[in-house]
Motif scaffolding. Structure first.
Motif, PDB file in Angstrom:
ATOM      1  N   VAL A 247       0.952  -1.243   0.087  1.00 35.83           N
ATOM      2  CA  VAL A 247       0.152  -0.203  -0.167  1.00 35.83           C
ATOM      3  C   VAL A 247       1.010   1.317   0.072  1.00 35.83           C
ATOM      4  O   VAL A 247       0.621   2.183  -0.859  1.00 35.83           O
ATOM      5  CB  VAL A 247      -1.141   0.107   1.226  1.00 35.83           C
ATOM      6  CG1 VAL A 247      -1.712   1.304   1.381  1.00 35.83           C
ATOM      7  CG2 VAL A 247      -1.954  -1.279   1.216  1.00 35.83           C
ATOM      8  N   GLU A 248       1.972   1.341   0.804  1.00 35.75           N
ATOM      9  CA  GLU A 248       2.889   2.362   0.854  1.00 35.75           C
ATOM     10  C   GLU A 248       3.509   2.718  -0.352  1.00 35.75           C
ATOM     11  O   GLU A 248       3.820   3.983  -0.945  1.00 35.75           O
ATOM     12  CB  GLU A 248       3.892   2.113   2.124  1.00 35.75           C
ATOM     13  CG  GLU A 248       3.134   2.031   3.350  1.00 35.75           C
ATOM     14  CD  GLU A 248       2.439   0.713   3.620  1.00 35.75           C
ATOM     15  OE1 GLU A 248       1.669   0.746   4.613  1.00 35.75           O
ATOM     16  OE2 GLU A 248       2.746  -0.095   2.957  1.00 35.75           O
ATOM     17  N   SER A 249       4.137   1.689  -1.012  1.00 36.43           N
ATOM     18  CA  SER A 249       4.932   1.825  -2.362  1.00 36.43           C
ATOM     19  C   SER A 249       3.876   2.408  -3.358  1.00 36.43           C
ATOM     20  O   SER A 249       4.285   3.092  -4.141  1.00 36.43           O
ATOM     21  CB  SER A 249       5.713   0.398  -2.812  1.00 36.43           C
ATOM     22  OG  SER A 249       4.899  -0.385  -3.033  1.00 36.43           O
ATOM     23  N   CYS A 250       2.820   1.786  -3.361  1.00 38.17           N
ATOM     24  CA  CYS A 250       1.764   2.440  -4.437  1.00 38.17           C
ATOM     25  C   CYS A 250       1.468   3.739  -4.092  1.00 38.17           C
ATOM     26  O   CYS A 250       1.347   4.662  -5.020  1.00 38.17           O
ATOM     27  CB  CYS A 250       0.630   1.385  -4.522  1.00 38.17           C
ATOM     28  SG  CYS A 250       0.923  -0.073  -5.152  1.00 38.17           S
ATOM     29  N   ALA A 251       1.149   4.003  -2.706  1.00 43.01           N
ATOM     30  CA  ALA A 251       0.607   5.356  -2.686  1.00 43.01           C
ATOM     31  C   ALA A 251       1.930   6.441  -3.003  1.00 43.01           C
ATOM     32  O   ALA A 251       1.581   7.631  -3.340  1.00 43.01           O
ATOM     33  CB  ALA A 251       0.477   5.392  -1.132  1.00 43.01           C
ATOM     34  N   ALA A 252       3.166   6.063  -2.840  1.00 40.96           N
ATOM     35  CA  ALA A 252       4.262   6.844  -3.113  1.00 40.96           C
ATOM     36  C   ALA A 252       4.332   7.293  -4.543  1.00 40.96           C
ATOM     37  O   ALA A 252       4.908   8.537  -4.819  1.00 40.96           O
ATOM     38  CB  ALA A 252       5.661   6.253  -2.709  1.00 40.96           C
ATOM     39  N   GLU A 253       3.461   6.531  -5.363  1.00 42.13           N
ATOM     40  CA  GLU A 253       3.404   6.783  -6.873  1.00 42.13           C
ATOM     41  C   GLU A 253       2.074   7.596  -7.044  1.00 42.13           C
ATOM     42  O   GLU A 253       1.739   7.475  -8.255  1.00 42.13           O
ATOM     43  CB  GLU A 253       3.774   5.651  -7.594  1.00 42.13           C
ATOM     44  CG  GLU A 253       5.041   4.877  -7.608  1.00 42.13           C
ATOM     45  CD  GLU A 253       5.277   3.811  -8.278  1.00 42.13           C
ATOM     46  OE1 GLU A 253       4.396   3.459  -9.160  1.00 42.13           O
ATOM     47  OE2 GLU A 253       5.696   2.529  -7.674  1.00 42.13           O
ATOM     48  N   GLY A 254       1.182   7.836  -6.109  1.00 42.77           N
ATOM     49  CA  GLY A 254       0.049   8.173  -6.339  1.00 42.77           C
ATOM     50  C   GLY A 254      -0.758   7.046  -6.889  1.00 42.77           C
ATOM     51  O   GLY A 254      -2.010   7.580  -7.594  1.00 42.77           O
ATOM     52  N   LEU A 255      -0.719   5.906  -6.790  1.00 40.08           N
ATOM     53  CA  LEU A 255      -1.555   4.710  -7.060  1.00 40.08           C
ATOM     54  C   LEU A 255      -1.919   3.856  -6.039  1.00 40.08           C
ATOM     55  O   LEU A 255      -1.820   4.194  -5.055  1.00 40.08           O
ATOM     56  CB  LEU A 255      -0.770   3.702  -7.999  1.00 40.08           C
ATOM     57  CG  LEU A 255       0.062   4.545  -9.199  1.00 40.08           C
ATOM     58  CD1 LEU A 255       1.015   3.524  -9.819  1.00 40.08           C
ATOM     59  CD2 LEU A 255      -1.077   5.150 -10.291  1.00 40.08           C
ATOM     60  N   ASP A 256      -2.901   2.931  -6.432  1.00 37.07           N
ATOM     61  CA  ASP A 256      -3.485   2.275  -5.553  1.00 37.07           C
ATOM     62  C   ASP A 256      -3.142   0.650  -5.645  1.00 37.07           C
ATOM     63  O   ASP A 256      -2.968   0.411  -6.814  1.00 37.07           O
ATOM     64  CB  ASP A 256      -5.255   2.272  -5.530  1.00 37.07           C
ATOM     65  CG  ASP A 256      -5.446   3.706  -5.543  1.00 37.07           C
ATOM     66  OD1 ASP A 256      -5.590   4.417  -4.433  1.00 37.07           O
ATOM     67  OD2 ASP A 256      -5.999   4.080  -6.850  1.00 37.07           O
ATOM     68  N   VAL A 257      -3.350  -0.058  -4.425  1.00 34.90           N
ATOM     69  CA  VAL A 257      -3.200  -1.559  -4.706  1.00 34.90           C
ATOM     70  C   VAL A 257      -4.414  -2.243  -4.953  1.00 34.90           C
ATOM     71  O   VAL A 257      -5.446  -2.091  -4.482  1.00 34.90           O
ATOM     72  CB  VAL A 257      -2.651  -2.253  -3.482  1.00 34.90           C
ATOM     73  CG1 VAL A 257      -2.408  -3.702  -3.741  1.00 34.90           C
ATOM     74  CG2 VAL A 257      -1.284  -1.621  -2.963  1.00 34.90           C
ATOM     75  N   ARG A 258      -4.596  -2.900  -6.302  1.00 35.89           N
ATOM     76  CA  ARG A 258      -5.672  -3.314  -6.629  1.00 35.89           C
ATOM     77  C   ARG A 258      -5.424  -4.735  -7.222  1.00 35.89           C
ATOM     78  O   ARG A 258      -4.245  -5.069  -7.839  1.00 35.89           O
ATOM     79  CB  ARG A 258      -6.555  -2.693  -7.663  1.00 35.89           C
ATOM     80  CG  ARG A 258      -7.193  -1.599  -6.937  1.00 35.89           C
ATOM     81  CD  ARG A 258      -8.429  -1.742  -6.219  1.00 35.89           C
ATOM     82  NE  ARG A 258      -8.872  -0.555  -5.504  1.00 35.89           N
ATOM     83  CZ  ARG A 258      -8.598   0.135  -4.603  1.00 35.89           C
ATOM     84  NH1 ARG A 258      -7.538  -0.244  -3.755  1.00 35.89           N
ATOM     85  NH2 ARG A 258      -9.384   1.140  -4.153  1.00 35.89           N
ATOM     86  N   CYS A 259      -6.288  -5.759  -7.452  1.00 37.92           N
ATOM     87  CA  CYS A 259      -6.224  -6.894  -8.410  1.00 37.92           C
ATOM     88  C   CYS A 259      -6.351  -6.695  -9.802  1.00 37.92           C
ATOM     89  O   CYS A 259      -7.515  -6.186  -9.960  1.00 37.92           O
ATOM     90  CB  CYS A 259      -7.183  -7.989  -7.624  1.00 37.92           C
ATOM     91  SG  CYS A 259      -7.187  -9.601  -8.689  1.00 37.92           S
ATOM     92  N   ILE A 260      -5.510  -6.890 -10.552  1.00 43.83           N
ATOM     93  CA  ILE A 260      -5.686  -6.544 -12.009  1.00 43.83           C
ATOM     94  C   ILE A 260      -5.102  -7.772 -12.747  1.00 43.83           C
ATOM     95  O   ILE A 260      -4.546  -8.856 -12.288  1.00 43.83           O
ATOM     96  CB  ILE A 260      -4.719  -5.454 -12.242  1.00 43.83           C
ATOM     97  CG1 ILE A 260      -3.318  -5.736 -12.278  1.00 43.83           C
ATOM     98  CG2 ILE A 260      -5.110  -4.211 -11.438  1.00 43.83           C
ATOM     99  CD1 ILE A 260      -2.437  -4.766 -12.697  1.00 43.83           C
TER     100      ILE A 260
END
Length: 745
Positions: free
Chosen positions: A421-434
């Protein structure tokens, strides 16, 4: 609909005590009692001697009594909150006697009963099941229908089984409903709104006991058999689990621990199988049960959907919110040639007429949708009400532990896929299943994994793009295919059909080369043949395959690039079956050489001609037999699932004989495409040469590419991928109910 809250009246011949009426409470609010006091001598702490987990034990008499003291109730609720499991002991001696009698007669009865159903797990374990259910009201315990050909004489094994199972099931029924009443006694305050569930016409189920008492209770008697040679293991490998990590999809599961029944009929209640649970801190522990007298109650996903949302946010000592906990668990059946594992479980589903609190449809309707849309055994009893498309997202939010995501019918750890969650948030993104096409998970089947994405702007999942000329023209008939095959057969000494559109032709040339062809009744997406490998995944693992592809350039995100010409490549399939793990071809064709290959692509049909002495470093055994595999896809541009257009087969090069291995998956015969018409053990094929071994595996340098650990496992093959260890696995559709039937483990 005229629903009345009722209690099951046991058969008077069982002479069981009834559940005393619960005292009327002054307050309609409900609040969890909080006191951690002892029950019986056992503790839920890890045992010092073997590090096993021992569940909190409750006396049978305390469960069936309405006057159970508040300290005992509080301790029980602590165990259900902290772990989600308790054990009930101290039964009358008749309980043990009835249990032992049905355990010894179960295997023989399964051999006679038309109600027996067989399922083979990926580790080779064969499970045979007798299933029934109990519905609300008097006479609710339903008989097991053994079939018209069964004669219920005293000498018949099913007569002995039924005689023992009847009072045993009545006792479990009594205890299950009494346990629900005790939980309702302990939950004395809930959020405003009053009831847990209601029907469409307003009938309410106010308490946990009301929900359990009016639910459908699915009952399974299982026998697990696993021979020591069922699954070939590489040196250093751990034994593969039979049922991977998951939580059960009902409100609770009441079960007797597994026992071992020898071929001599002797019962050993101390099963040597590995039943593990995952504790709240993430620790996995083997569970140790009492060997003589135990009925285990384990909470399932239903408490998260129905009970927990209604509870006030009461706080335990230490600042933790008190909620009922669904128990993640897995099972590994030990291999044995002298005994089988027998087990009984009762899964309690919500009332079919009750409306799901989040989705506005009745639980019965949701279960029917699952039954209509999955390949599973014929009986509705085998559908355990797992979460379908309409509420997969809700399950994702309710059940996955921190640091994991509900993804492809299971919870996947973020760390296993290199995200957080933290690494994605640092890029302005969300953790999701894709999926690899960067589309959001929609609870459908496919390849899915947690990743960073802009969830607000990401597209929803779509079907795989079809091949440009799919579907085929109406002139592509079976008759046209038969004529085409007949014409091709004239060029070879031997020709045999393969399941679902395949055909294999060959001649032995003077220079000991095989001149052959594999053909497919379909368009050209890919067409492949190769050595049979190892493992239960259609023997694809650790195998070299020759693959003709509609384009030499492929990516998991964009599929085939049709600006690039078709090509034939040699590939090594390791332990991960998804094409994205092994899409890079090998440059070295090995000692056998590349040989000659020619792709034949017509408007309706596809073929791959070849002339070679073998595949990679292994020559064909032209004076004997070889074991091969084939697969094809003629529908989409992503090299998607081959469906039933694949097989393992043994070919005798000299005589022209060919034998196909038929297997049963999800109740479907891979050769006929029909529901199971043969027992698995009768369908196993004798091998020719031994399967390829680890020594045939290419080195990392030969592979020319490292495995992309961020890619998901191939859904179509449903292979266990070490990079996708589930935080807890719903074994949900195809898998919704297809694996949910395994959750009764």
């Amino acid at each position: 609909l005229n629903l009345v809250t009722t209690k099951l009246i046991p058969d008077p011949s069982t002479q069981l005590p009834s559940i005393p009426p619960r005292p009327i409470k002054q307050s309609t609010n409900m609040k969890l009692l909080a006191a951690a006091l002892s029950l019986i001598t056992a503790s839920s702490a890890v045992a010092k001697d073997d590090d096993a987990f021992r569940p909190v034990r409750i006396r049978y008499e305390d469960v069936i009594s309405s006057s159970t003291d508040t300290n005992t109730l509080a301790s029980m609720m602590d165990a259900l909150s902290d772990v989600g499991m308790v054990s009930i002991t101290g039964f009358p001696s008749s309980f043990q006697e009835d249990r032992n009698r049905f355990q010894t007669s179960l295997g023989a009865c399964m051999g006679r009963s038309e109600a027996a159903r067989v399922h083979t797990f990926d580790d080779g374990t064969k499970r045979t099941t007798l299933a029934s259910h109990t519905v609300p009201g008097p006479g609710g315990i339903q008989k097991i229908a053994h079939g018209d050909s069964y004669a219920a004489t005293a000498e018949e094994p099913c007569a002995s089984f039924d005689e023992a199972a009847k009072p045993f099931r009545a006792r479990v029924d009594l205890v299950t409903r009494a346990f629900a009443a005790r939980v309702a006694d302990a939950i004395t305050e809930q959020s405003p709104g009053g009831s847990l569930l209601a029907t469409e016409d307003g009938y309410t189920f106010d308490t946990f006991h009301d929900v359990i008492d009016n639910g459908e209770h699915l009952e399974h008697f299982h026998e697990y058999e696993r021979e020591s040679t069922d699954v070939p293991l590489k040196a250093g490998d751990a034994q593969e689990e039979t049922v991977e990590w998951h939580t059960d999809q009902g409100l609770l599961l009441a079960f007797t621990p597994g026992a071992r029944v020898g071929k001599d009929g002797k019962v050993d209640q101390g099963s040597d199988d590995g039943f593990l649970i995952r504790l709240a801190d993430g620790t996995a522990k083997v569970v140790q049960f009492d060997a003589n007298d135990e009925l285990v109650i384990m909470l399932g996903d239903g408490v998260d959907q129905i009970v927990n949302p209604t509870l006030k946010e009461t706080v335990k000592e230490g600042g933790q919110q008190r909620r009922l906990r669904a128990v993640p668990h897995e099972l590994t059946v030990a291999a044995s040639d002298t005994s089988s594992r027998v087990w009984y479980g009762r899964m309690v589903l919500p009332p079919a007429q009750a409306v799901h609190p989040s989705h506005g449809k009745t639980f019965g309707h949701l279960r029917n949708l699952l039954i209509e849309n999955m390949e599973d055994e014929d009986s509705e009893v085998h559908a355990l009400g797992c979460s379908g498309t309409s509420h997969a997202r809700q399950l994702e939010e309710a059940q996955c532990e921190p640091g994991s995501e509900y993804c492809w019918h299971r919870c996947m750890y973020h760390a296993d896929h290199g995200v957080s969650v933290e690494s994605c948030a640092a890029e302005g993104l969300d953790v999701r299943c894709i999926n690899p096409r960067y589309q959001l998970y929609d609870n459908s089947h496919g390849d899915w994994f947690p990743a960073c994405i802009d969830a607000a702007n990401a597209p929803n999942a779509t079907d795989l793009d079809p091949l440009p000329n799919y579907p085929r023209a109406e002139t592509c008939t079976d008759e046209a295919h038969e004529a085409w095959v007949a014409e091709n057969s004239k060029e070879y000494d031997h020709a045999n059909s393969l399941p679902h559109g395949g055909h294999f032709y060959w001649s032995i040339e003077d220079d000991n080369q095989v001149r052959g062809m594999i053909s497919f009744n379909g368009l050209f997406g890919y067409l492949s043949y190769g050595w049979a490998g190892v493992g239960p995944r259609n023997e694809m693992q650790q195998s070299h395959v020759v693959m003709a592809k509609v384009s030499a350039e492929y990516s998991a995100r964009y599929g085939f690039n049709f600006d690039v010409d078709p090509a034939v490549h040699l590939h090594w399939i390791g332990d991960d079956l998804s094409l994205r793990h092994w899409q890079e071809p090998l440059e070295d064709w090995g000692a056998s050489g590349k040989g000659e290959h020619e792709i034949v692509e017509e408007d309706c049909f596809t073929a791959l001609k070849f002339k070679t002495v073998g595949i990679h470093d292994r020559p064909f055994n032209i004076t004997g037999t070889d074991r091969l595999i084939w697969a094809a896809n003629g529908e989409d541009m992503f090299a998607g699932y081959h469906g039933l257009s694949r097989a393992v087969f043994t070919v005798n090069w000299m005589t022209g004989e060919q034998e196909v291995k038929c297997s049963i998956a999800h109740g479907i015969n891979s050769c006929t495409g029909l529901r199971n018409e043969v027992q698995e053990e009768e369908a196993e094929l004798e091998t020719g040469l031994p399967p390829v071994t680890v020594t045939d595996a290419p080195s990392d340098e030969e592979l020319g590419a490292t495995k992309d650990e961020s890619q998901p496992m191939d859904e179509a093959e449903m292979v266990k991928d070490d990079s996708a260890s589930p935080a807890l696995s719903f074994i949900a559709p195809v898998v919704a109910v297809l694996i949910c039937i395994i959750s009764l483990a």
